[in-house]
Design a protein around this motif. Structure first.
Motif, mmCIF file in Angstrom:
data_model
loop_
_atom_site.group_PDB
_atom_site.id
_atom_site.type_symbol
_atom_site.label_atom_id
_atom_site.label_comp_id
_atom_site.label_asym_id
_atom_site.label_seq_id
_atom_site.Cartn_x
_atom_site.Cartn_y
_atom_site.Cartn_z
ATOM 1 N N VAL A 9 -13.223 34.840 14.971
ATOM 2 C CA VAL A 9 -12.664 33.550 15.381
ATOM 3 C C VAL A 9 -11.350 33.328 14.648
ATOM 4 C CG1 VAL A 9 -14.910 32.511 15.886
ATOM 5 C CG2 VAL A 9 -13.955 32.315 13.587
ATOM 6 N N ASP A 10 -10.474 32.521 15.249
ATOM 7 C CA ASP A 10 -9.208 32.218 14.578
ATOM 8 C C ASP A 10 -9.271 30.932 13.770
ATOM 9 O OD1 ASP A 10 -9.200 30.287 16.578
ATOM 10 O OD2 ASP A 10 -7.133 30.660 17.197
ATOM 11 N N TYR A 53 -11.174 21.391 10.686
ATOM 12 C CA TYR A 53 -10.780 22.774 10.929
ATOM 13 C C TYR A 53 -10.132 23.352 9.673
ATOM 14 C CZ TYR A 53 -11.614 22.202 15.934
ATOM 15 O OH TYR A 53 -12.191 21.982 17.157
ATOM 16 N N VAL A 54 -10.426 24.589 9.391
ATOM 17 C CA VAL A 54 -9.878 25.269 8.215
ATOM 18 C C VAL A 54 -8.441 25.703 8.452
ATOM 19 C CG1 VAL A 54 -10.109 27.322 6.760
ATOM 20 C CG2 VAL A 54 -12.136 26.049 7.442
ATOM 21 N N GLY A 55 -8.145 26.198 9.663
ATOM 22 C CA GLY A 55 -6.818 26.716 9.979
ATOM 23 C C GLY A 55 -6.695 28.195 9.639
ATOM 24 N N ALA A 56 -5.578 28.774 10.011
ATOM 25 C CA ALA A 56 -5.341 30.204 9.771
ATOM 26 C C ALA A 56 -5.268 30.489 8.276
ATOM 27 C CB ALA A 56 -4.057 30.647 10.455
ATOM 28 N N PRO A 57 -5.760 31.660 7.834
ATOM 29 C CA PRO A 57 -5.757 31.962 6.398
ATOM 30 C C PRO A 57 -4.423 32.461 5.869
ATOM 31 C CG PRO A 57 -6.759 33.771 7.585
ATOM 32 C CD PRO A 57 -6.463 32.694 8.605
ATOM 33 N N GLY A 86 -2.102 35.328 10.704
ATOM 34 C CA GLY A 86 -3.214 34.809 11.493
ATOM 35 C C GLY A 86 -4.439 35.697 11.475
ATOM 36 N N SER A 87 -4.772 36.238 10.307
ATOM 37 C CA SER A 87 -5.980 37.064 10.205
ATOM 38 C C SER A 87 -7.195 36.308 10.726
ATOM 39 C CB SER A 87 -6.221 37.465 8.744
ATOM 40 O OG SER A 87 -5.209 38.328 8.285
ATOM 41 N N LEU A 88 -8.091 37.034 11.366
ATOM 42 C CA LEU A 88 -9.268 36.420 11.953
ATOM 43 C C LEU A 88 -10.397 36.321 10.929
ATOM 44 C CD1 LEU A 88 -9.287 38.152 15.447
ATOM 45 C CD2 LEU A 88 -8.308 35.941 14.808
ATOM 46 N N TYR A 89 -11.334 35.425 11.228
ATOM 47 C CA TYR A 89 -12.524 35.252 10.395
ATOM 48 C C TYR A 89 -13.728 35.897 11.086
ATOM 49 C CZ TYR A 89 -9.810 31.371 8.317
ATOM 50 O OH TYR A 89 -8.846 30.599 7.722
#
Length: 239
Positions: free
Chosen positions: A11-12, A91-95, A99-102
């Motif tokens: 997920v993003d 929402y956490v947002g992109a790391p 834009g690495s995925l979780y």
């Protein structure tokens, strides 16, 4: 660390509980809403842009912290009553910039279960491989779901005055893992068909047609109005 191809979903973004962050809302009443429109509300040309002039709650939150308060009611100088509560889901947002995925790790002998950042995939240049994963969007989150390894499927519904609002599809894998998809099924069904899961799609369509027919035959007019007038096969795959 397990191979990324064994992960069922990327997920993003995801929603996390932040116990120290505050959420504020206007006290709900017609009088308060009218006063807000007359004072702080501002029109916006962009549908998702908020131009309203909201209070700065920072000093109120700091003052509440001095007394260990987790909820407060505060009246601003217009007479608007604001209700504040500590602890929100957001929402956490992109790391990172790329834009690495979780992905979710529930079986890790060294760490607590939770979301990890993928070393391989991101939302832009290096998405999960399409020969394994199907990209869908549900509730504003981009998801890459493993549709090649699904072994069973389940469609659940409630007959009410909506079509898919309170429905979901559970994807089941050989190890007993399950993933749930809500409401938005078109891309999921395309992915399942692309990956040769015609029998599973037929199973979903059979349950959907039962749902559609119950809407059609309902005693309540507000439910009959949501009968789509076609079969699930026609709804998702054309006439």
């Amino acid at each position: 660390m397990q191979c990324d191809r064994s992960i069922r979903e990327y997920v993003d973004d995801y929603i996390k509980y932040y116990p120290e962050r505050w959420q504020w809302r206007l006290k709900n009443s017609n009088e308060q809403n009218e006063l807000y429109i007359a004072t702080r509300a501002r029109r916006s040309k962009e549908i998702y842009q908020n131009n309203d002039l909201l209070p700065d709650f920072y000093s109120i939150e700091r003052d509440a912290a001095q007394f260990g308060l987790r909820s407060v009611e505060w009246t601003d100088f217009f007479g608007l009553i604001w209700e504040g509560k500590k602890g929100i889901h957001a929402y956490v947002g992109a790391p990172n910039y790329k834009g690495s995925l979780y992905y979710y790790e529930s079986d890790d002998e060294y760490d607590e279960p939770g979301y990890r950042i993928s070393e391989y995939y991101d939302a832009y240049k290096q998405q999960p491989p399409i020969d394994v994963y199907t990209h869908i969007t549900t509730r504003g989150i981009n998801r890459w779901i493993d549709t090649i390894n699904v072994v069973d499927i389940r469609y659940s519904y409630i007959v009410e005055n909506h079509l898919f609002k309170d429905t979901h599809i559970d994807l089941i894998y050989s190890g007993g893992e399950e993933l749930t998809v809500y409401s938005e099924y078109t891309d999921l069904i395309k992915g399942l068909l692309k990956h040769g899961k015609k029998s599973l799609v037929r199973k979903v369509f059979k349950a959907m047609n039962e749902h559609f027919n119950k809407l059609r035959d309902s005693d309540r007019e507000e439910e009959r109005e949501f009968y789509p007038g076609k079969t699930a096969e026609e709804f998702f795959c054309g006439d």
